[in-house]
Design an enzyme around this catalytic site. Sequence first.
Site, PDB file in Angstrom:
ATOM      1  N   GLN A  40      37.199  36.382  43.090  1.00 28.82           N
ATOM      2  CA  GLN A  40      37.625  36.655  41.501  1.00 28.82           C
ATOM      3  C   GLN A  40      36.731  36.538  40.586  1.00 28.82           C
ATOM      4  OE1 GLN A  40      39.325  32.430  41.655  1.00 28.82           O
ATOM      5  NE2 GLN A  40      41.099  33.163  42.664  1.00 28.82           N
ATOM      6  N   ASN A  41      35.257  36.858  41.317  1.00 30.67           N
ATOM      7  CA  ASN A  41      34.609  37.922  40.410  1.00 30.67           C
ATOM      8  C   ASN A  41      34.871  38.748  39.993  1.00 30.67           C
ATOM      9  OD1 ASN A  41      31.555  38.816  38.690  1.00 30.67           O
ATOM     10  ND2 ASN A  41      31.427  36.512  39.258  1.00 30.67           N
ATOM     11  N   GLN A  42      34.550  39.291  38.573  1.00 29.89           N
ATOM     12  CA  GLN A  42      35.041  40.431  38.207  1.00 29.89           C
ATOM     13  C   GLN A  42      34.540  41.688  38.034  1.00 29.89           C
ATOM     14  OE1 GLN A  42      37.093  38.980  34.677  1.00 29.89           O
ATOM     15  NE2 GLN A  42      38.426  38.492  35.159  1.00 29.89           N
ATOM     16  N   PHE A  43      33.104  41.290  38.483  1.00 30.32           N
ATOM     17  CA  PHE A  43      31.797  41.963  38.501  1.00 30.32           C
ATOM     18  C   PHE A  43      31.627  43.318  38.801  1.00 30.32           C
ATOM     19  CE2 PHE A  43      28.041  44.274  40.417  1.00 30.32           C
ATOM     20  CZ  PHE A  43      27.268  43.963  38.750  1.00 30.32           C
ATOM     21  N   SER A 142      31.469  37.748  33.798  1.00 26.69           N
ATOM     22  CA  SER A 142      32.571  38.950  34.745  1.00 26.69           C
ATOM     23  C   SER A 142      32.808  37.518  35.918  1.00 26.69           C
ATOM     24  CB  SER A 142      31.500  39.562  36.383  1.00 26.69           C
ATOM     25  OG  SER A 142      31.032  38.524  36.531  1.00 26.69           O
TER      26      SER A 142
END
Length: 165
Positions: A40-43, A142
């Site tokens: 789920q981290n958008q980095f 992010s």
Amino acid sequence: MTDRKHSFPPVVDATTRLLVLGSLPGERSLAEQRYYAHPQNQFWRLISPAAGRDLTALDYDARLAALRAAHIGLWDVVASARRAGSTDAALREVEGHDIAALAATLPDLRAIAFNGGTAHRTGTRQLGAAAAHYRIIALPSSSPLHTIGFDRKLPAWEALRSLVA
């Protein structure tokens, strides 16, 4: 008290122009020994435009190689800390990295970008006077906990492309 958690080595080389600094890897990243491992981290989606390619389609080692090829470095401002869970708000007994020392070893470094408010506050304090030598950028986090939405985060991240071109 929770065990100390430790950051990873920097992902940099002599051609690094942009250094992106997070705070401290979360539980999932620590468990997998990979930066930004939580799905789920958008980095990886956010940094892809700056790298000039879709990094989400690559395996982890290829992602890191693509970052280096795009002159983008990656590290954290926190070397170690105690923390229950993954939130920056839970960081305790923080020991920082010597960001200025790392930056001094990177002859092409132009800018330092901070992924989120904690990284920015902590990192600029750690850089001290050395910050004057670089363009300093505060990015929206992010993390999925920073709930402004991907589309509102993306323009700030896309602007990084001009720093590595």
